[in-house]
Write a protein that holds these residues in place. Sequence first.
Motif, short mmCIF file in Angstrom:
data_model
loop_
_atom_site.label_atom_id
_atom_site.label_comp_id
_atom_site.label_asym_id
_atom_site.label_seq_id
_atom_site.Cartn_x
_atom_site.Cartn_y
_atom_site.Cartn_z
N LEU A 167 20.84 29.15 -23.26
CA LEU A 167 21.08 30.53 -22.85
C LEU A 167 21.28 30.67 -21.35
CD1 LEU A 167 18.68 32.48 -25.23
CD2 LEU A 167 21.05 31.78 -25.57
N ALA A 168 20.88 29.66 -20.59
CA ALA A 168 21.15 29.71 -19.14
C ALA A 168 22.65 29.73 -18.87
CB ALA A 168 20.50 28.51 -18.45
N HIS A 225 15.93 36.69 -17.73
CA HIS A 225 16.69 36.03 -18.80
C HIS A 225 16.39 34.54 -18.82
CE1 HIS A 225 19.76 35.14 -21.69
NE2 HIS A 225 20.39 34.35 -20.85
N LEU A 226 16.39 33.92 -17.67
CA LEU A 226 16.12 32.48 -17.62
C LEU A 226 14.69 32.17 -18.07
CD1 LEU A 226 17.93 31.52 -14.28
CD2 LEU A 226 18.75 31.22 -16.63
N GLY A 273 13.83 31.58 -26.06
CA GLY A 273 15.19 31.93 -26.47
C GLY A 273 16.04 30.74 -26.87
N ASN A 274 15.99 29.66 -26.09
CA ASN A 274 16.80 28.49 -26.41
C ASN A 274 16.43 27.93 -27.78
OD1 ASN A 274 18.09 28.68 -23.95
ND2 ASN A 274 16.84 27.10 -22.96
N THR A 327 19.85 39.07 -22.27
CA THR A 327 21.18 38.55 -21.97
C THR A 327 21.89 39.47 -20.96
OG1 THR A 327 21.44 37.45 -24.10
CG2 THR A 327 23.45 38.01 -22.91
N PRO A 328 22.31 38.92 -19.82
CA PRO A 328 22.96 39.77 -18.81
C PRO A 328 24.45 39.89 -19.08
CG PRO A 328 22.67 37.56 -17.95
CD PRO A 328 22.09 37.55 -19.34
N PRO A 329 25.08 40.93 -18.54
CA PRO A 329 26.53 41.05 -18.68
C PRO A 329 27.25 40.09 -17.74
CG PRO A 329 25.70 42.81 -17.31
CD PRO A 329 24.50 42.04 -17.78
N GLY A 330 28.51 39.86 -18.03
CA GLY A 330 29.38 39.06 -17.17
C GLY A 330 30.80 39.51 -17.38
#
Length: 331
Positions: free
Chosen positions: A308-309, A292-293, A300-301, A87-90
Motif C-alpha cells: 500500500l505504500a 497511511h504508511l 493494511g498490507n 488511502t490518499p488521493p493522487g
Amino acid sequence: MKIAFVGKGGSGKTTLSSLFIRHLAANEAHVVAVDADINQHLGAALGLDENEAAALPAMGAQLPLIKDYLRGSNPRIASAATMIKTTPPGQGSRLLRVQEDNPVYDACARTVRLEDGEIRLMATGPFTETDLGVACYHSKVGAVELCLNHLVDGQDEYVVVDMTAGSDSFASGMFTRFDMTFLVAEPTRKGVSVYRQYKEYARDFGIALRVVGNKVQSEDDLDFLRAEVGDDLLVGVGHSDWVRAMEKGRPAPFDLLEADNRMALQALQNAAEDSYELRDWERYTRQMVHFHLKNAESWGNEKTGADLAAQVDPAFVLHEHLTEASAAQPA
C-alpha cells in the motif's frame, strides 16, 4: 472548512454541533454534516423524527461504492479492494466537493431542510447487534476518513463532524483531518480530562484546538475552565430553554435561541474562519500519507495482499483549487 466536535460522553457535543450547523445554515453557508459518533443522535438534534433518523443510509454499508468512485483512474491503486480508510488521493483520483452532486452523496447523504436553509447530512451508521464480537466501530468511521482524505473545500463551505466520544477519536489519523477542533467540556474535573488527552495527542500534529465550555452556570465555572485549559478556552455556553424545548420535541424558531448562545455560536464561526487563513495543504497531505504508511505497515498490507505504500503519489498535494480535471491528468 472541516470542523470536528469532540468531548466526553454526555458533554453536549452533539447538541452544540447541531446548534453550530443551524447557525451556519442561517448564515447561508454550505454545510455537509457527518454523524461519526457510535451513538447516532445528530439527525434527531437537527430535527429529524425517529423514523427519518433511522432511515439515514449508513456510510459504512456503501464503502465499496465510495472506494470505487474515489479511486477514479488513479494508476497507483490497482483496485478498489486495495483501498483502505487512509488511502490518499493522487493523480487520477476523484475528489469530493461540498456543493457538487456525485454518486457518494447520492448513496450516503440526505438533504435536511432547516428553517433558514438546508444541509447535507451523512452518518456512519450505528453499531449493530450483528457487529458484536466481530467488528470494531472504528472500521465504520473508515468511510468518513476516506471521504475526508479526498475532500476539497473552500472558505464558505463547512464539513462539520460529530466525532465519537472521548479519546476514541485517536484510534485513527482522522483527528488530523480538521481545520478546527472544538472540544466541548463541562466545568468539572471529568469534563476537562478529555481535553488533557486531546492536547497531548494533538501537540505533535499542529492541530487547532479550542475548548467550548458547556453547561456553564456562573463566572466561577468559567474561572475553573480558564485555570484548567488556559488560552484554549474560546467561549462558555450556558443553560438554554430553546434546547430544552427542542429535546422535548417542541422546537421554537431558531432565531429565538438566547442571545448569549447565539453570540457563542458566532464566536465558534469566527474561530473557524480564522483557522482558514492558516491552512497548510502540504502539511495536511503529509500527515495523510504518514498515517497511511503506518496503517499499511501495521495491518493494511497483510489484509489486502498489496504494497500500500505504492499508493502514495509523491508529487500530489491536495488543495482546494484542484479541479477534477486537473486531478485526473497524468503527472
